[in-house]
Design an enzyme around this catalytic site. Structure first.
Site, PDB file in Angstrom:
ATOM      1  CB  ILE A 170      40.553 -26.567  11.492  1.00  0.00           C
ATOM      2  CG1 ILE A 170      40.435 -25.465  10.430  1.00  0.00           C
ATOM      3  CG2 ILE A 170      39.631 -27.734  11.173  1.00  0.00           C
ATOM      4  CD1 ILE A 170      40.760 -25.914   9.004  1.00  0.00           C
ATOM      5  N   GLY A 217      52.414 -34.426  22.271  1.00  0.00           N
ATOM      6  CA  GLY A 217      53.111 -35.328  21.350  1.00  0.00           C
ATOM      7  C   GLY A 217      53.446 -34.628  20.052  1.00  0.00           C
ATOM      8  CB  VAL A 224      51.848 -35.583  14.764  1.00  0.00           C
ATOM      9  CG1 VAL A 224      50.753 -35.580  15.808  1.00  0.00           C
ATOM     10  CG2 VAL A 224      51.962 -34.235  14.057  1.00  0.00           C
ATOM     11  CE1 TYR A 262      49.303 -26.859   4.599  1.00  0.00           C
ATOM     12  CE2 TYR A 262      48.105 -26.663   2.533  1.00  0.00           C
ATOM     13  CZ  TYR A 262      48.112 -26.718   3.915  1.00  0.00           C
ATOM     14  OH  TYR A 262      46.926 -26.642   4.601  1.00  0.00           O
ATOM     15  CD  GLN A 280      50.077 -23.499   0.344  1.00  0.00           C
ATOM     16  OE1 GLN A 280      49.066 -23.800  -0.276  1.00  0.00           O
ATOM     17  NE2 GLN A 280      50.110 -23.435   1.668  1.00  0.00           N
TER      18      GLN A 280
END
Ligand code: CAA
Length: 247
Positions: free
Chosen positions: A15, A61, A63, A154, A151
């Site tokens: 995405i 980087g 995150v 998540y 999940q």
């Protein structure tokens, strides 16, 4: 007016790369964040985008690591300029039933998907406040809204993003900054294609539109939310899921 700078975390992924492409077409200078294992992929992406005439940059980087974000955004500011559009898009899955879920799989997902939102936003919000304009879009998920078998990690992280969105939106609304969440459903990216085919087919069968979404469809929504036209939309959670979850 000089070009606005957009930082997209996880910017070379499924995405993310569509969002970068769209924001570049919209006239932003785009910085795509990536992680060290993606170095070769990121360099190839940068070369291809620049060959196509795009004003894009890449930024290494992690995150999930606060200090890494401090260093990454300081470098972006010095070499490109202050970020006025942030797309918190980086995310991972470590799916598994809760009874089999390890602490590592819980912590990794919370760190990459939720703590990252604090780590990166913290680096850019002061510049947005100083400029009196900013756009933050947090990429959540339909599964943060409805939960999903396998999940717990998540869905918890993705639901948490929206609590963050609503709070920061209230703190920054009067300063020209909007903060919104997008909750995509199942999009045809590597992340979704990694689900076992029979499970994936069962999920697709439950999507009223009858297909997976396309990354470009998410990117178009991002494009609108970061535009000047969307200045009255803040603290929202916009669903884009083919009807999988309606409320
Ligand atoms: N509801 C109820 N029961 C379910 C179920 C569901 N949705 N899915 C599976 N089960 C049942 C199975 O029928 C099975 O039952 P039995 O033991 O009685 O046979 C049992 O639960 C175990 O299922 P699996 O064989 O699938 O177990 P597994 O350990 O091999 O796999 C899993 C578990 C990895 C969670 C797998 O079910 C899976 O991949 N599920 C999909 C998870 C998912 O949707 N992930 C989204 C990834 S993409 C993404 O996250 C992007 C986004 O934002 C949308």
């Amino acid at each position: 007016m000089s070009k606005r700078i957009a930082l997209v975390t996880g910017g070379i992924g499924g995405i993310g790369s569509s969002i970068c492409k769209q924001l570049s077409a919209d006239g932003f200078t785009v910085v795509a964040n990536y992680i060290a294992p993606e170095e070769a992929k990121a360099q190839a992406w940068l070369a291809a985008e620049r060959a196509a005439g795009k004003d894009v940059h890449i930024a290494l980087g992690d995150v999930s690591n606060f200090e890494s974000c401090v260093a990454m955004v300081a470098k972006i500011k010095a070499e490109v300029g202050p970020v006025s559009v942030l797309i918190n898009n980086a995310g991972i899955t470590k799916d598994g039933m809760f009874k089999k879920m390890s602490l590592d799989n819980w912590s990794n997902v919370i760190n990459v998907n939720l703590n990252s939102v604090f780590n990166v936003t913290k680096q850019v919000v002061d510049d947005m406040l100083a400029a009196g304009w900013g756009r933050i879009v947090n990429m959540s998920s339909v599964n943060g809204q409805k939960g999903q078998f396998g999940q717990a990690n998540y869905a918890a992280a993705k639901a948490g993003m929206h609590g963050f969105t609503k709070s920061l939106a209230q703190e920054t609304a009067s300063k020209g900054i909007t903060v919104n969440t997008i909750s995509p459903g199942y999009i045809g990216t590597e992340m979704v294609m990694a689900i076992k085919q029979e499970v994936r087919d069962q999920i697709i069968a439950t999507i009223p539109v009858g297909r997976l979404g396309k990354p470009e469809e998410i990117a178009k929504l991002v494009s609108y939310l970061v535009s000047d036209d969307a200045s009255f939309i803040t603290g929202s959670n916009v669903s884009i899921n083919g009807g999988l979850h309606m409320f």
